[in-house]
Design a protein around this motif. Structure first.
Motif, PDB file in Angstrom:
ATOM      1  N   PHE A 145     -16.835   4.757   1.647  1.00  0.00           N
ATOM      2  CA  PHE A 145     -16.652   5.356   2.972  1.00  0.00           C
ATOM      3  C   PHE A 145     -15.584   6.451   2.913  1.00  0.00           C
ATOM      4  N   THR A 146     -14.503   6.166   2.217  1.00  0.00           N
ATOM      5  CA  THR A 146     -13.388   7.120   2.098  1.00  0.00           C
ATOM      6  C   THR A 146     -13.857   8.424   1.458  1.00  0.00           C
ATOM      7  N   LYS A 147     -14.609   8.287   0.374  1.00  0.00           N
ATOM      8  CA  LYS A 147     -15.050   9.488  -0.345  1.00  0.00           C
ATOM      9  C   LYS A 147     -15.997  10.334   0.520  1.00  0.00           C
ATOM     10  N   ALA A 148     -16.903   9.644   1.244  1.00  0.00           N
ATOM     11  CA  ALA A 148     -17.869  10.379   2.072  1.00  0.00           C
ATOM     12  C   ALA A 148     -17.179  11.023   3.276  1.00  0.00           C
ATOM     13  N   LEU A 149     -16.317  10.261   3.937  1.00  0.00           N
ATOM     14  CA  LEU A 149     -15.667  10.793   5.147  1.00  0.00           C
ATOM     15  C   LEU A 149     -14.739  11.965   4.805  1.00  0.00           C
ATOM     16  N   ALA A 150     -14.126  11.906   3.632  1.00  0.00           N
ATOM     17  CA  ALA A 150     -13.250  13.013   3.213  1.00  0.00           C
ATOM     18  C   ALA A 150     -14.045  14.317   3.171  1.00  0.00           C
ATOM     19  N   LYS A 151     -15.289  14.221   2.724  1.00  0.00           N
ATOM     20  CA  LYS A 151     -16.119  15.434   2.655  1.00  0.00           C
ATOM     21  C   LYS A 151     -16.439  15.943   4.061  1.00  0.00           C
ATOM     22  N   GLU A 152     -16.762  15.014   4.971  1.00  0.00           N
ATOM     23  CA  GLU A 152     -17.080  15.421   6.348  1.00  0.00           C
ATOM     24  C   GLU A 152     -15.879  16.017   7.059  1.00  0.00           C
ATOM     25  N   LEU A 153     -14.751  15.354   6.957  1.00  0.00           N
ATOM     26  CA  LEU A 153     -13.594  15.763   7.768  1.00  0.00           C
ATOM     27  C   LEU A 153     -12.748  16.845   7.103  1.00  0.00           C
ATOM     28  N   GLY A 154     -13.027  17.104   5.834  1.00  0.00           N
ATOM     29  CA  GLY A 154     -12.316  18.185   5.147  1.00  0.00           C
ATOM     30  C   GLY A 154     -12.525  19.526   5.856  1.00  0.00           C
ATOM     31  N   HIS A 155     -13.689  19.664   6.501  1.00  0.00           N
ATOM     32  CA  HIS A 155     -13.968  20.915   7.239  1.00  0.00           C
ATOM     33  C   HIS A 155     -12.962  21.141   8.357  1.00  0.00           C
ATOM     34  N   PHE A 156     -12.332  20.048   8.820  1.00  0.00           N
ATOM     35  CA  PHE A 156     -11.369  20.145   9.931  1.00  0.00           C
ATOM     36  C   PHE A 156      -9.930  19.953   9.451  1.00  0.00           C
ATOM     37  N   LYS A 157      -9.735  20.093   8.155  1.00  0.00           N
ATOM     38  CA  LYS A 157      -8.403  19.962   7.543  1.00  0.00           C
ATOM     39  C   LYS A 157      -7.816  18.558   7.733  1.00  0.00           C
ATOM     40  N   ILE A 158      -8.697  17.571   7.799  1.00  0.00           N
ATOM     41  CA  ILE A 158      -8.256  16.174   7.915  1.00  0.00           C
ATOM     42  C   ILE A 158      -8.455  15.516   6.548  1.00  0.00           C
ATOM     43  N   SER A 159      -7.414  14.891   6.038  1.00  0.00           N
ATOM     44  CA  SER A 159      -7.562  14.228   4.737  1.00  0.00           C
ATOM     45  C   SER A 159      -7.908  12.750   4.935  1.00  0.00           C
ATOM     46  N   VAL A 160      -8.673  12.227   3.997  1.00  0.00           N
ATOM     47  CA  VAL A 160      -9.051  10.801   4.019  1.00  0.00           C
ATOM     48  C   VAL A 160      -8.860  10.268   2.606  1.00  0.00           C
ATOM     49  N   ASN A 161      -7.993   9.292   2.463  1.00  0.00           N
ATOM     50  CA  ASN A 161      -7.711   8.699   1.155  1.00  0.00           C
ATOM     51  C   ASN A 161      -7.687   7.178   1.255  1.00  0.00           C
ATOM     52  N   ALA A 162      -7.817   6.525   0.126  1.00  0.00           N
ATOM     53  CA  ALA A 162      -7.691   5.062   0.101  1.00  0.00           C
ATOM     54  C   ALA A 162      -6.590   4.674  -0.883  1.00  0.00           C
ATOM     55  N   VAL A 163      -5.889   3.623  -0.526  1.00  0.00           N
ATOM     56  CA  VAL A 163      -4.826   3.114  -1.390  1.00  0.00           C
ATOM     57  C   VAL A 163      -5.146   1.657  -1.713  1.00  0.00           C
ATOM     58  N   CYS A 164      -5.090   1.333  -2.994  1.00  0.00           N
ATOM     59  CA  CYS A 164      -5.352  -0.038  -3.435  1.00  0.00           C
ATOM     60  C   CYS A 164      -4.032  -0.635  -3.910  1.00  0.00           C
ATOM     61  N   PRO A 165      -3.433  -1.511  -3.113  1.00  0.00           N
ATOM     62  CA  PRO A 165      -2.144  -2.081  -3.515  1.00  0.00           C
ATOM     63  C   PRO A 165      -2.305  -3.073  -4.650  1.00  0.00           C
ATOM     64  N   GLY A 166      -1.203  -3.313  -5.353  1.00  0.00           N
ATOM     65  CA  GLY A 166      -1.166  -4.433  -6.290  1.00  0.00           C
ATOM     66  C   GLY A 166      -0.981  -5.715  -5.502  1.00  0.00           C
ATOM     67  N   PHE A 167      -0.721  -6.800  -6.216  1.00  0.00           N
ATOM     68  CA  PHE A 167      -0.587  -8.090  -5.524  1.00  0.00           C
ATOM     69  C   PHE A 167       0.732  -8.142  -4.755  1.00  0.00           C
ATOM     70  N   ILE A 168       0.622  -8.367  -3.452  1.00  0.00           N
ATOM     71  CA  ILE A 168       1.814  -8.453  -2.606  1.00  0.00           C
ATOM     72  C   ILE A 168       1.731  -9.766  -1.843  1.00  0.00           C
ATOM     73  N   VAL A 169       2.759 -10.572  -1.963  1.00  0.00           N
ATOM     74  CA  VAL A 169       2.698 -11.895  -1.342  1.00  0.00           C
ATOM     75  C   VAL A 169       2.768 -11.754   0.177  1.00  0.00           C
ATOM     76  N   THR A 170       1.684 -12.155   0.846  1.00  0.00           N
ATOM     77  CA  THR A 170       1.626 -12.156   2.321  1.00  0.00           C
ATOM     78  C   THR A 170       0.861 -13.419   2.738  1.00  0.00           C
ATOM     79  N   ASP A 171       0.626 -13.555   4.052  1.00  0.00           N
ATOM     80  CA  ASP A 171      -0.140 -14.713   4.533  1.00  0.00           C
ATOM     81  C   ASP A 171      -1.547 -14.745   3.930  1.00  0.00           C
ATOM     82  N   LEU A 172      -2.021 -13.582   3.509  1.00  0.00           N
ATOM     83  CA  LEU A 172      -3.379 -13.464   2.948  1.00  0.00           C
ATOM     84  C   LEU A 172      -3.549 -14.270   1.662  1.00  0.00           C
ATOM     85  N   ASN A 173      -2.483 -14.411   0.905  1.00  0.00           N
ATOM     86  CA  ASN A 173      -2.643 -14.963  -0.447  1.00  0.00           C
ATOM     87  C   ASN A 173      -1.512 -15.899  -0.874  1.00  0.00           C
ATOM     88  N   ARG A 174      -0.573 -16.151   0.048  1.00  0.00           N
ATOM     89  CA  ARG A 174       0.679 -16.846  -0.281  1.00  0.00           C
ATOM     90  C   ARG A 174       0.477 -18.144  -1.070  1.00  0.00           C
TER      91      ARG A 174
END
Ligand code: NAP
Length: 247
Positions: free
Chosen positions: A167-196
């Motif tokens: 989705f990120t890669k496709a939307l970046a192409k669409e919104l690039g025409h309007f000078k809007i950037s779209v990126n994705a960040v993949c974090p490493g393991f961070i202890v939160t309620d999700l995985n504690r």
């Protein structure tokens, strides 16, 4: 180089707890106008709001289930009403609900798709309206290494995060025409309620990085601040792994 986020209005979905909470505090510290969003953790959202108000008055908390179009519209309206515009959308809200394929219910599959992927579509669609009008803005999606390498017992989670990457890669192409950037960040393991409480998941989360670090949170926050800032203008359609080994 001095980096700040002064005058930037930043919406962070799912920011009552975990990574989103840390991001809200850090962005506020750097001067951003911050919209905290939560679905059910009212007390955590309220305590974060009070903490932030000690250092930056420009912060509100909005209850909205980001899987529901009317509630996302409400989040958008509150943002525009309070701050007049939106500069950054951080699609962070996420869940996991693990099971092996033969044990995974349809609801388990659909719920994860709804929160992790469909909400990214809905929020991006609604919030990009203002960005398109302004010909400026940034959308940052929190994906996961698991969307790249897959994880046993997490077909739903891994597929949803792989979806976010596409989705990120496709939307970046669409919104690039309007000078809007779209990126994705993949974090490493961070202890939160999700995985504690999941030792197995911690081991499985080990990344491709060769440097061992117990918690990748500082690197992640520093990276996000840079990505949001005016020092990063033309980067779009990219997937960033901000990770480190945990064991
Ligand atoms: P977390 O501590 O469990 O926090 C999840 C947040 O999402 C909460 O604030 C929760 O708010 C919110 N949320 C869930 N469903 C929502 C909905 N329908 N509408 C609005 N908000 C909703 O999780 P986390 O570890 O910080 O994860 C944050 C993001 O990072 C997720 O996308 C996750 O997949 C990703 N990630 C995490 C890790 C990690 O190691 N922790 C690694 C890679 C990627 P309420 O409590 O109010 O429901």
């Amino acid at each position: 180089m001095i980096i700040d986020l002064v005058n930037k209005t930043v919406v962070i979905t799912g920011s009552s707890r975990g990574i989103g909470r840390e991001a809200a505090y850090r962005f506020a510290r750097e001067g951003a106008n911050v919209i905290i969003n939560y679905k059910s953790s009212y007390e955590q959202a309220e305590s974060l709001l009070q903490e932030i108000k000690k250092i930056n008055k420009n912060c509100i908390a909005v209850k909205a289930d980001v899987t529901k179009v009317k509630e996302v519209e409400h989040l958008y309206q509150e943002t525009i009403k309070t701050f007049g515009r939106v500069d950054v959308l951080l699609n962070n809200a996420g869940l996991c609900s693990d099971n092996r394929i033969n044990m995974m219910s349809e609801d388990q599959w659909k719920d994860i798709m709804d929160v992790n992927l469909n909400s990214v579509f809905l929020c991006s669609k609604i919030f990009s309206k203002d960005m398109i009008k302004n010909e400026s803005g940034k959308i940052i999606n929190i994906a996961s290494m698991k969307g790249q390498i897959g994880c046993e017992g997490q077909t739903n989670y891994s597929a949803s995060k792989a979806g976010v990457i596409g989705f990120t890669k496709a939307l970046a192409k669409e919104l690039g025409h309007f000078k809007i950037s779209v990126n994705a960040v993949c974090p490493g393991f961070i202890v939160t309620d999700l995985n504690r409480h999941n030792e197995e998941k911690q081991t499985a989360a080990n990344s491709l990085s060769v440097i061992k670090q117990d918690n990748a949170l500082d690197d992640l926050m520093n990276f996000l601040v840079f990505l949001l800032s005016d020092h990063c203008k033309g980067v779009s359609g990219r997937i960033f792994n901000i990770d480190s080994r945990i064991k």
